[in-house]
Design a protein around this motif. Structure first.
Motif, short mmCIF file in Angstrom:
data_model
loop_
_atom_site.label_atom_id
_atom_site.label_comp_id
_atom_site.label_asym_id
_atom_site.label_seq_id
_atom_site.Cartn_x
_atom_site.Cartn_y
_atom_site.Cartn_z
N VAL A 1 0.84 -1.20 0.00
CA VAL A 1 0.00 0.00 0.00
C VAL A 1 0.87 1.25 0.00
O VAL A 1 0.57 2.24 -0.69
CB VAL A 1 -0.94 -0.01 1.22
CG1 VAL A 1 -1.68 1.33 1.35
CG2 VAL A 1 -1.95 -1.15 1.11
N LEU A 2 1.98 1.21 0.75
CA LEU A 2 2.90 2.35 0.78
C LEU A 2 3.46 2.63 -0.61
O LEU A 2 3.57 3.80 -1.02
CB LEU A 2 4.04 2.07 1.75
CG LEU A 2 5.11 3.15 1.88
CD1 LEU A 2 4.50 4.46 2.35
CD2 LEU A 2 6.21 2.70 2.84
N LEU A 3 3.81 1.59 -1.36
CA LEU A 3 4.32 1.80 -2.72
C LEU A 3 3.26 2.40 -3.63
O LEU A 3 3.58 3.21 -4.51
CB LEU A 3 4.82 0.47 -3.30
CG LEU A 3 6.13 -0.07 -2.71
CD1 LEU A 3 6.57 -1.32 -3.46
CD2 LEU A 3 7.22 0.98 -2.78
N ILE A 4 2.01 2.00 -3.44
CA ILE A 4 0.92 2.61 -4.23
C ILE A 4 0.84 4.10 -3.93
O ILE A 4 0.75 4.93 -4.84
CB ILE A 4 -0.42 1.91 -3.91
CG1 ILE A 4 -0.39 0.45 -4.36
CG2 ILE A 4 -1.57 2.65 -4.60
CD1 ILE A 4 -1.61 -0.34 -3.92
N VAL A 5 0.88 4.44 -2.65
CA VAL A 5 0.82 5.85 -2.25
C VAL A 5 2.01 6.62 -2.82
O VAL A 5 1.86 7.75 -3.32
CB VAL A 5 0.81 5.96 -0.70
CG1 VAL A 5 0.95 7.42 -0.26
CG2 VAL A 5 -0.47 5.36 -0.14
N VAL A 6 3.19 6.01 -2.78
CA VAL A 6 4.40 6.65 -3.30
C VAL A 6 4.27 6.89 -4.81
O VAL A 6 4.61 7.98 -5.31
CB VAL A 6 5.65 5.79 -3.00
CG1 VAL A 6 6.83 6.22 -3.85
CG2 VAL A 6 5.99 5.88 -1.52
N ALA A 7 3.81 5.88 -5.54
CA ALA A 7 3.66 6.02 -7.00
C ALA A 7 2.67 7.12 -7.35
O ALA A 7 2.93 7.95 -8.23
CB ALA A 7 3.22 4.69 -7.61
N VAL A 8 1.54 7.14 -6.65
CA VAL A 8 0.54 8.18 -6.90
C VAL A 8 1.11 9.55 -6.56
O VAL A 8 0.93 10.53 -7.31
CB VAL A 8 -0.73 7.90 -6.08
CG1 VAL A 8 -1.70 9.09 -6.17
CG2 VAL A 8 -1.42 6.64 -6.58
N SER A 9 1.83 9.65 -5.43
CA SER A 9 2.42 10.92 -5.02
C SER A 9 3.43 11.42 -6.05
O SER A 9 3.49 12.62 -6.35
CB SER A 9 3.11 10.78 -3.65
OG SER A 9 2.18 10.39 -2.66
N ALA A 10 4.24 10.50 -6.58
CA ALA A 10 5.23 10.89 -7.60
C ALA A 10 4.55 11.41 -8.86
O ALA A 10 4.99 12.40 -9.45
CB ALA A 10 6.13 9.70 -7.93
#
Length: 404
Positions: free
Chosen positions: A26-35
């Motif tokens: 889930v953290l990687l999803i948030v990171v990808a969206v944030s980027a």
């Protein structure tokens, strides 16, 4: 319902998520969206300036931007952890038993070859697009296991272990590909120096050196030599990890201590920072048709179609031909769902994309679009299939040690 009980219920759910397998994914999803948001916001210029401006001198370390320090230095920690996981699996895990490792090794090999073939069939073999054949070849362990974690007890633990093992094996394959296929020039004197440092680390292992600091110091020296050798510097992380003794002289677990000390930093700092620095791509002027351009289409198809066809086809053939049985207690529908999840290629795919098209930001950004779309489709489709074909399991239903 009153506000306080609702807040407490949400708080419990968040704490449960934080300690579960799902959180890293889930953290990687948030990171990808944030980027993506950062790269397409009024602060896009700042986002790119922070990572790509020349903040450092390149005279000593050959690294003069934050982006290079993250990709060529900080990611050594990621590859060091990968190396520790590989060694643990080879010594005492699912890869230690020849009978147990046959199926995941075969599946991982097929899961790398078929996506590469799909990519080349769409993008062609001619340079420069042909250089990206390995982009859809590797599975992101954290992302894939995170999706499985969201399903709770529905996915049999033996199938979770199979997915983890396949991902580890194709990480080995990806490391070999990086070392062989993406090394344009070799500087012999630095490579020999790297070999000497690696030999010194092995000598420490053989001599029974059981303190951690010599291996940390040796890993840093090895990284510096490999950085200047022409081989990608992160390979030093894997090589250094493989020299770490499994146990100390007193029988305590040195390798596991290293792994436990680094796994949190790796999952919650190194990989998210890498993802944030690499996943951002400007979408201005791009329509939906951009996904159908040869490069993003080849990458996305390799992840979504190539991965599941390669791995599921290999398992089906191996089982029917008597080469190796499918994971016990699992239906073909469940195996298909997990095969789809192997198409999540976020971290390693982004990394290989940077190596495949050095200095060509247009092609790197196109590869990123294919990676993000292909990984998202694989995650949603895999989750949906597994949600539909599985059921909640109790310990009696699922007797295998979950290990995870």
């Amino acid at each position: 319902m009153p506000a306080v009980p609702v807040f407490r219920a949400l708080s419990r759910q968040f704490r449960s998520l934080f300690v579960s397998d799902a959180f890293a994914g889930v953290l990687l999803i948030v990171v990808a969206v944030s980027a993506m948001l950062a790269a397409n916001s009024p602060w896009a210029e700042t986002y790119h300036h922070v990572f790509h401006s020349e903040w450092f001198s390149a005279d000593t370390f050959k690294l003069n931007t934050a982006h290079l320090w993250i990709n060529d230095a900080l990611m050594v920690v990621f590859f060091f952890v990968v190396g520790l996981e590989v060694k643990r699996e080879l010594v005492s895990g699912n890869l230690a038993d020849p009978a147990q490792r046959k199926l995941p090794v075969l599946a991982a090999a097929a899961g790398m070859a078929v996506p590469a073939a799909v990519y080349l069939a769409i993008a062609g073999t001619a340079a420069p697009l042909g250089e990206g054949w390995a982009i859809p070849a590797a599975t992101d362990i954290a992302f894939a296991m995170g999706v499985v974690g969201l399903l709770g007890t529905r996915v049999p633990s033996v199938l979770r272990l199979f997915l983890l093992t396949v991902a580890i094996v194709d990480d080995i394959g990806a490391v070999l590909v990086i070392a062989v296929a993406y090394t344009p020039v070799i500087y012999t004197e630095w490579l020999l120096a790297a070999v000497g440092v690696a030999a010194g680390l092995l000598a420490c292992n053989r001599a029974g050196v059981s303190r951690g600091w010599p291996y940390v110091l040796g890993a840093v020296m090895l990284w510096y030599c490999v950085l200047h050798s022409g081989v990608h510097a992160t390979i030093a992380g894997v090589v250094a990890a493989l020299t770490v003794p499994v146990t100390r002289r007193d029988g305590s677990k040195l390798l596991e201590d290293f792994e436990h000390a680094l796994v949190g930093w790796n999952a919650y700092l190194v990989v998210p920072l890498f993802g944030f620095a690499n996943a951002g791509v400007a979408l201005a002027g791009l329509g939906l048709g951009a996904v159908l351009d040869p490069l993003p289409l080849a990458v996305g198809a390799g992840l979504v179609l190539g991965k599941q066809v390669g791995i599921f086809g290999c398992l089906f053939a191996a089982d029917k031909l008597g080469i190796a049985p499918r994971p016990p207690g699992c239906s073909w529908a469940e195996i298909w769902g997990v095969s789809i999840l192997t198409g999540i290629g976020f971290t390693m795919s982004l990394f290989i994309g940077e190596l495949a098209f050095p200095g060509n930001r247009e092609l790197i950004d196109e590869a990123k679009i294919g990676i993000l779309v292909g990984s998202l489709v694989s995650a949603v489709l895999g989750y949906t299939v597994l949600r539909l074909v599985t059921r909640e399991r109790t310990e009696a239903d699922d007797p295998y040690d979950p290990v995870l």
